[in-house]
Write a protein that holds these residues in place. Structure first.
Motif, PDB file in Angstrom:
ATOM      1  N   ALA A  21       0.872  -1.144   0.033  1.00  0.00           N
ATOM      2  CA  ALA A  21      -0.097   0.083   0.128  1.00  0.00           C
ATOM      3  C   ALA A  21       0.977   1.419  -0.042  1.00  0.00           C
ATOM      4  N   ASP A  78       3.759   1.519  -1.597  1.00  0.00           N
ATOM      5  CA  ASP A  78       4.495   1.625  -2.877  1.00  0.00           C
ATOM      6  C   ASP A  78       3.604   2.425  -3.860  1.00  0.00           C
ATOM      7  N   VAL A  79       2.227   2.398  -3.795  1.00  0.00           N
ATOM      8  CA  VAL A  79       1.422   3.057  -4.714  1.00  0.00           C
ATOM      9  C   VAL A  79       1.238   4.542  -4.479  1.00  0.00           C
ATOM     10  N   HIS A 101      -3.927   9.810   0.480  1.00  0.00           N
ATOM     11  CA  HIS A 101      -3.449   8.227   0.182  1.00  0.00           C
ATOM     12  C   HIS A 101      -4.672   7.416  -0.363  1.00  0.00           C
ATOM     13  N   TYR A 149      -5.116   6.673  -4.094  1.00  0.00           N
ATOM     14  CA  TYR A 149      -4.085   5.961  -4.625  1.00  0.00           C
ATOM     15  C   TYR A 149      -4.212   4.351  -4.223  1.00  0.00           C
ATOM     16  N   ARG A 150      -4.977   4.211  -3.145  1.00  0.00           N
ATOM     17  CA  ARG A 150      -5.027   2.922  -2.724  1.00  0.00           C
ATOM     18  C   ARG A 150      -6.411   2.358  -2.700  1.00  0.00           C
ATOM     19  N   HIS A 208      -7.948   1.408  -5.292  1.00  0.00           N
ATOM     20  CA  HIS A 208      -7.786   0.185  -6.201  1.00  0.00           C
ATOM     21  C   HIS A 208      -7.462  -1.141  -5.580  1.00  0.00           C
ATOM     22  N   LEU A 209      -6.486  -0.988  -4.606  1.00  0.00           N
ATOM     23  CA  LEU A 209      -6.147  -2.180  -3.893  1.00  0.00           C
ATOM     24  C   LEU A 209      -7.333  -2.874  -2.964  1.00  0.00           C
TER      25      LEU A 209
END
Length: 294
Positions: free
Chosen positions: A177, A179-180, A222, A225-226, A228-229
């Motif tokens: 998490a 790294d994105v 954050h 960017y997160r 989608h995980l």
């Protein structure tokens, strides 16, 4: 025998990236005594698969503190129970770190204050938002300056509306998490993101949970960017109705939902329709870590 009870935590509360956290009533509990060898027994579904070897979190952190404080190494017999799921954004690693320091603090007579524990563990973590609430209890705003080794924390009023947490049946490692996330934010974006975080804190003091909830859902640091995980992220956002507000717990994949009392039942039922997720009605833990001799 030493008894330790460490609450779980959720960090960020949306826009408070690496600086705001809240302790909740899921717990890591340990009974510890000195022993000739390391002997760790695990109870609870969350930690049933852990093994008693040199890579065990408690053993690793105890070894770290032996070296940090220049202590003679000892071994311990530990019975652990936890209902804090691993790699779900609920501070499972932070709770183990705190428990390890409690062991060292007690058996070596270090007599560390809670403030000293927060400072020491913030240096290890690089930010205080998980360890500070689990040590102090409640909702905590924290600041850590790595260059100057400065740690500051302040407890703010706890959220009085009902809180739900949606815990999926899959893990998300914090390293993935992290790294994105982008290396930089545009100046105008950073200014707006900071204003959102400021409004969140002001709303908590004012007990204006509608405004607080809207701020929790406007994070710019954050979540964009997160998300989608986290496959169920949008399902949760679409499922909640009324004055009900959702945000990622830490790096995810768990999602917290702060809900108006008037809309709690309908949202609890709606969220329980999600597949492969457990929905819990939780409370803020206001005590933080406790430890005492049994």
């Amino acid at each position: 025998m030493l008894y330790i009870k460490v609450p779980a935590s959720t960090s960020n509360l949306g826009p408070g990236f690496d600086s705001i956290g809240m302790a909740v009533n899921l717990y890591l509990e340990l009974e510890v005594c000195e022993n000739e060898t390391w002997d760790i027994h695990h109870f609870g579904e969350a930690i049933a698969d852990l093994e008693n070897n040199e890579n065990h979190y408690i053993r690793k952190y105890c070894k770290y503190f032996f070296e940090k404080f220049n202590l003679e190494a000892r071994c311990f017999s530990i019975v652990m129970h936890s209902d804090i799921p691993l790699a779900r954004g609920l501070g499972s690693s932070g709770s183990a770190l705190i428990a390890s320091l409690e062991i060292i603090n007690y058996f070596y007579g270090l007599k560390l204050s809670k403030e000293e524990k927060v400072r020491l563990l913030s240096e290890i973590e690089g930010h205080p938002d998980n360890v500070a609430p689990s040590i102090l209890g409640g909702v905590v705003v924290g600041y850590y300056n790595k260059k100057q080794h400065i740690t500051k924390t302040l407890q703010v009023p706890v959220i009085e509306w009902p809180i739900l947490v949606v815990i999926p049946n899959y893990e998300l490692q914090t390293s993935v998490a992290r790294d994105v996330l982008p290396n930089e934010l545009a100046y105008s974006t950073a200014v707006e993101a900071g204003a959102i975080g400021n409004m969140l804190i002001a709303s908590l003091y004012a007990k204006d949970y509608v405004t607080a909830g809207h701020m929790m859902q406007q994070d710019m640091y954050h979540e964009p960017y997160r998300k989608h995980l986290v496959p169920h992220y949008q399902f949760v956002r679409d499922a909640i109705t009324g004055d009900c507000f959702a945000f990622l717990s830490g790096a995810g994949p768990s999602i917290f939902v702060v809900c108006s009392p008037d809309h709690f039942n309908e949202n609890f039922r709606a969220l329980n329709l999600l597949q492969n997720c457990e929905v819990k009605h939780i409370q803020v833990d206001v005590n933080g870590v406790i430890s005492y001799e049994k």
